[in-house]
Design a protein around this motif. Structure first.
Motif, PDB file in Angstrom:
ATOM      1  N   ASN A   1      43.424  15.969  48.996  1.00  0.00           N
ATOM      2  CA  ASN A   1      44.138  15.009  49.828  1.00  0.00           C
ATOM      3  C   ASN A   1      45.634  15.040  49.562  1.00  0.00           C
ATOM      4  O   ASN A   1      46.448  14.980  50.494  1.00  0.00           O
ATOM      5  CB  ASN A   1      43.577  13.599  49.616  1.00  0.00           C
ATOM      6  CG  ASN A   1      43.974  12.631  50.708  1.00  0.00           C
ATOM      7  OD1 ASN A   1      44.703  11.680  50.469  1.00  0.00           O
ATOM      8  ND2 ASN A   1      43.495  12.884  51.918  1.00  0.00           N
TER       9      ASN A   1
ATOM     10  N   TYR B   1      40.912  12.047  45.305  1.00  0.00           N
ATOM     11  CA  TYR B   1      40.438  12.152  46.688  1.00  0.00           C
ATOM     12  C   TYR B   1      40.378  13.624  47.103  1.00  0.00           C
ATOM     13  O   TYR B   1      41.412  14.288  47.246  1.00  0.00           O
ATOM     14  CB  TYR B   1      41.353  11.396  47.642  1.00  0.00           C
ATOM     15  CG  TYR B   1      41.476   9.915  47.375  1.00  0.00           C
ATOM     16  CD1 TYR B   1      40.524   9.235  46.611  1.00  0.00           C
ATOM     17  CD2 TYR B   1      42.547   9.181  47.882  1.00  0.00           C
ATOM     18  CE1 TYR B   1      40.651   7.873  46.359  1.00  0.00           C
ATOM     19  CE2 TYR B   1      42.663   7.817  47.648  1.00  0.00           C
ATOM     20  CZ  TYR B   1      41.726   7.175  46.879  1.00  0.00           C
ATOM     21  OH  TYR B   1      41.848   5.822  46.632  1.00  0.00           O
TER      22      TYR B   1
ATOM     23  N   THR C   1      47.224   7.625  48.544  1.00  0.00           N
ATOM     24  CA  THR C   1      46.281   8.674  48.187  1.00  0.00           C
ATOM     25  C   THR C   1      45.966   8.559  46.698  1.00  0.00           C
ATOM     26  O   THR C   1      46.313   7.569  46.042  1.00  0.00           O
ATOM     27  CB  THR C   1      46.838  10.076  48.540  1.00  0.00           C
ATOM     28  OG1 THR C   1      45.848  11.065  48.258  1.00  0.00           O
ATOM     29  CG2 THR C   1      48.115  10.391  47.769  1.00  0.00           C
TER      30      THR C   1
ATOM     31  N   MET D   1      42.192   8.355  51.841  1.00  0.00           N
ATOM     32  CA  MET D   1      41.040   8.878  51.117  1.00  0.00           C
ATOM     33  C   MET D   1      40.014   9.562  52.021  1.00  0.00           C
ATOM     34  O   MET D   1      39.565  10.681  51.749  1.00  0.00           O
ATOM     35  CB  MET D   1      40.347   7.747  50.353  1.00  0.00           C
ATOM     36  CG  MET D   1      39.100   8.175  49.595  1.00  0.00           C
ATOM     37  SD  MET D   1      38.308   6.816  48.701  1.00  0.00           S
ATOM     38  CE  MET D   1      37.569   5.908  50.068  1.00  0.00           C
TER      39      MET D   1
END
Length: 331
Positions: A61, A56, A52, A21
């Motif tokens: 991400n 995020y 993940t 994150m």
């Protein structure tokens, strides 16, 4: 890095994972180049359980992971999550959505960003209080049938919700905060996951960095770290909690390890069904965290740590009041 079973449906993961994150949001400035190097270093160290979520960086991400690990998919056990809906146009507006329609759309969008054909472990990030858990997990089960997800998980769900979900489709993992200074799951949640054969994935096992002993009160001012908004990092709470961390540091120094490593070793010592996912975006800290998997604690050392960090001595809630209502959710 040792591997262990996650839950009882056949998943096998590295003994410790990596929370991704902070690479894209919430903890200071981004450095995608260093984050990518950290991801690759994790694989080299055998830390192959990566965590993940679609929220995020609002998709960034997942894209970072997909781009960085292209060509190395078979080396990774990847977990991502859905339910916290946000947009880049309104990043501060959060909507929890567990509707069957969103389950399937969110999965397809995550797969596209990741550049992958399937997700190893697909979590509901937060339980939607307006949608029966049976409907949400039923739609998640359809993803398994379609080959888009291998295993299913929940995050911050109550024992009752976990049981109802598990009846619809086997739940492989529950992800909830757990560390030396967040131990409320020991009362009911952890016994429930163990009874049902569900793996437990502690997030924030380092207390959002506090248990490393490196966070200074004066450095929290004027930063964009989410820690500045957490009650445990504010005012008198910080000072009271610092006393606790100083005790951990003293024990760590006596053992010849870093405070954060000791905190991780404590989580690992609580059972092989617990697979912590400390987050970092730097290779240096990744290597420190991974080394904690080799630290052995005796029962006496575990007891000493727990006596040094009594649960009722922690000052402040783990989230602000508005967000606490979304943890350990029952629907």
């Amino acid at each position: 890095m040792k591997t262990v079973k996650l839950g009882s449906q056949g998943a096998v993961v590295s003994r410790m994972g990596l929370g991704c994150m902070g690479m894209s949001e919430f903890y200071g400035n981004r450095d995608d180049q260093e984050s990518a190097a950290t991801l690759l270093r994790a694989l080299d160290l055998g830390v192959t359980f990566l965590d993940t979520a679609d929220t995020y960086g609002i998709g960034d991400n997942e894209e970072l992971i997909g781009k960085t690990l292209k060509g190395r998919r078979d080396e990774v056990f990847l977990a991502t999550k859905f339910a916290n809906r946000r947009t880049k146009a309104e990043p501060n507006k959060w909507v929890i959505d567990g509707s069957p329609e969103w389950v399937k759309q969110a999965c397809d969008e995550s797969l596209q960003r990741l550049g992958m054909d399937y997700i190893d472990l697909y979590y509901q990030h937060r339980v939607d209080p307006n949608v029966p858990i049976e409907e949400t997990v039923g739609a998640m089960a359809d993803l398994v049938k379609a080959g888009k997800a291998k295993y299913l998980g929940l995050s911050e769900a109550s024992p009752a919700t976990i049981r109802r979900a598990h009846k619809v489709h086997p739940i492989t993992a529950l992800q909830t905060e757990y560390s030396l200074w967040t131990r409320d799951v020991e009362a009911e949640i952890l016994p429930t996951t163990r009874e049902l054969g569900i793996g437990f994935v502690p997030y924030s096992p380092l207390g959002r960095g506090f248990l490393t002993g490196t966070i200074k009160k004066e450095e929290l001012v004027d930063t964009d770290s989410r820690a500045t908004r957490m009650p445990r990092f504010q005012g008198e709470n910080f000072d009271k909690n610092q006393v606790i961390v100083d005790r951990v540091r003293a024990i760590a120094e006596r053992k010849g390890v870093k405070p954060g490593q000791l905190a991780l070793a404590w989580v690992l010592a609580k059972g092989e069904d617990l697979i912590p996912i400390p987050g970092t975006k730097r290779r240096k800290y990744l290597e420190e965290n991974a080394a904690a998997a080799d630290i052995q604690l005796s029962p006496e050392e575990v007891a000493e740590l727990e006596a040094a960090v009594p649960e009722d001595a922690i000052a402040g809630t783990r989230y602000a009041e508005a967000n606490m209502k979304f943890v350990d959710q029952t629907v």
